[in-house]
Design an enzyme around this catalytic site. Sequence first.
Site, PDB file in Angstrom:
ATOM      1  N   LYS B  76      21.715  47.281  55.564  1.00 59.70           N
ATOM      2  CA  LYS B  76      22.755  46.782  56.433  1.00 59.70           C
ATOM      3  C   LYS B  76      23.243  45.385  56.174  1.00 59.70           C
ATOM      4  CE  LYS B  76      24.044  47.319  61.357  1.00 59.70           C
ATOM      5  NZ  LYS B  76      23.706  47.774  62.709  1.00 59.70           N
ATOM      6  N   SER B 151      26.777  50.790  65.127  1.00 62.93           N
ATOM      7  CA  SER B 151      27.195  49.921  64.299  1.00 62.93           C
ATOM      8  C   SER B 151      26.639  50.205  62.805  1.00 62.93           C
ATOM      9  CB  SER B 151      26.950  48.483  64.451  1.00 62.93           C
ATOM     10  OG  SER B 151      25.593  47.954  64.450  1.00 62.93           O
ATOM     11  N   SER B 175      22.792  51.825  67.614  1.00 61.19           N
ATOM     12  CA  SER B 175      23.332  51.829  66.422  1.00 61.19           C
ATOM     13  C   SER B 175      22.621  52.358  64.969  1.00 61.19           C
ATOM     14  CB  SER B 175      23.493  50.058  66.076  1.00 61.19           C
ATOM     15  OG  SER B 175      24.417  49.645  66.791  1.00 61.19           O
TER      16      SER B 175
END
Lengths: 93, 480
Positions: B76, B151, B175
């Site tokens: 990420k 997210s 997330s």
Amino acid sequence: MDQQTIDKLLSLSRLSLLPDDREKLLRDLSSIVGLVDFMRSIDTEGVEPLAHPLEVTQRLRPDEPDTSFDQEHYQAIAPQIRDGLYLVPRVVE
Amino acid sequence: MNPYASVTQLRSGLDNGDFSADELAHFYLDRIDAAEDLNCFITVDAEGVLAAAKRADKAIADKRIGPLTGIPIAHKDIFCTRGLLTSCASRMLNNFVAPYDATVVDRLKRAGAITIGKTNMDEFAMGSSNETSFYGPVKNPWDRECVPGGSSGGSAAAVAAGLAAACTGSDTGGSIRQPASFCGVTGLKPTYGRVSRYGMIAFASSLDQGGPLARSASDAGTLLNAMEGYDPNDSTSAIADPTDIFSSSRALKIGIPSQYWNDLSPSLTKVLEEARRTLESLGHRAVPVELPHTNAATAVYYVIAGAEASTNLSRYDGIRYGHRAASPENLEDLYQFSRSEGFGSEVKRRILTGTYALSVGYYDAYYLKAQQIRRLIRQDFLDAFGEADVILTPVSPSTAFKREALIEDPISMYQQDIYTTPASLAGLPALSLPCGVSDQMPVGMQFIGPHFGESLLLTLGREYQSETDWHALHPADNHD
């Protein structure tokens, strides 16, 4: 929540907004405050605030000299530097 | 080559010489190219990947094999990667080439993993739909009209679409778990403190926790073992034994909290009930538990996360790194213009909410009150774990929704996190894993465990996944 509060929050946060965005922000923040006001319905009399989920003391490293950061390497990503110093607009005339 | 092969299968393929790390790297790079429309990646480091693959092939030939040697994973874009753009999906960090590796990145490299790229996400991890990214939204590979969740949406979609063997993610209020659920993959949020936050760009420091998104509980365990452990560079890092990812199963009491099940839509209830029956058929027993403060979690979460975000994001001043506005007249303008140009609207909204909660006159009513209820939420869980070993809940009130459906309505978007924020506030580990489909979209369930109970969650997950095939479903592949 009103325009005066929004002005104060923007100033504290060092942010600015376009006029159209201000209206939307006022609406959004008002509804967010409405959402969080639900907390008032919970009885918290005598409850200690919880700042950290594991409630452990933050552990510090031993205070011993270690390898230092390479200044040049870390300043390579700075927007403006000169002679190892970060440049900002003139503060003192 | 099978793009949906597990880490375990890739390990044996590499070790047996069925394919080389170089071939594997080319295979995934080609797939990433072909799936560009999904927008899963912000950065793909093709040159670095191929160089690392050559080193991996040499290591395999020399029998210096780590658990992940030669396996391509993606991080990420919240994790600092030395020499690679680390943008946090923000214009603010659009020029930020990290000068060091996050501990998670460093540990996975040491385990042999190859960083294939950096995945797209909501800006500064603030969002539940991956629509707040400066680099544009990520599409859900199951239905390109739908969001992948957020997210960590790029990571979840990349695993689902077979663009990486596994990915890292971060979870502040759901997330990792919610995008895992929306994309039909397995995601683990570890206990707060289990995985180092050093080099993971801070959003809300008392909640943020890194973890894996993978094809199965087994693969998630392999990644967790490589990521976890005490780190002197993170003062909130916990000293804990490594997770035992091979422990054998035993009959468990599975807590069913009415607060999570009562308001669920009929279609999701049906899927979740079926999952519960499967777990019972494996010898586990469902028991009712009560988590009475659940309905306050969203409010508490948005106060605490906002307050911590407003503090953490005050570091972006346009001076030492990140976006700097052109020709400001004075220092105040430099701060204000750089921040106003650098942050997107959701980030600004959260900074302002947090600033409000922390400001004079409101601190007691909001921030302190939220911390008090946080203790009550945590106590609810501690009490429930007196009755049950693991708690079974939905991950999200819906399956993946359409893009733009909620983006203009922050309250509805925030309420998407209703089932994931409580475990975050309590610092508990939670596993999100696929348990069915509804209207052709994946549905996830969540196992919440006691602090440092990851082994229990992963073992139960492995057991469930050896009995069912939901984790093995993948979206129709339009690129082969």
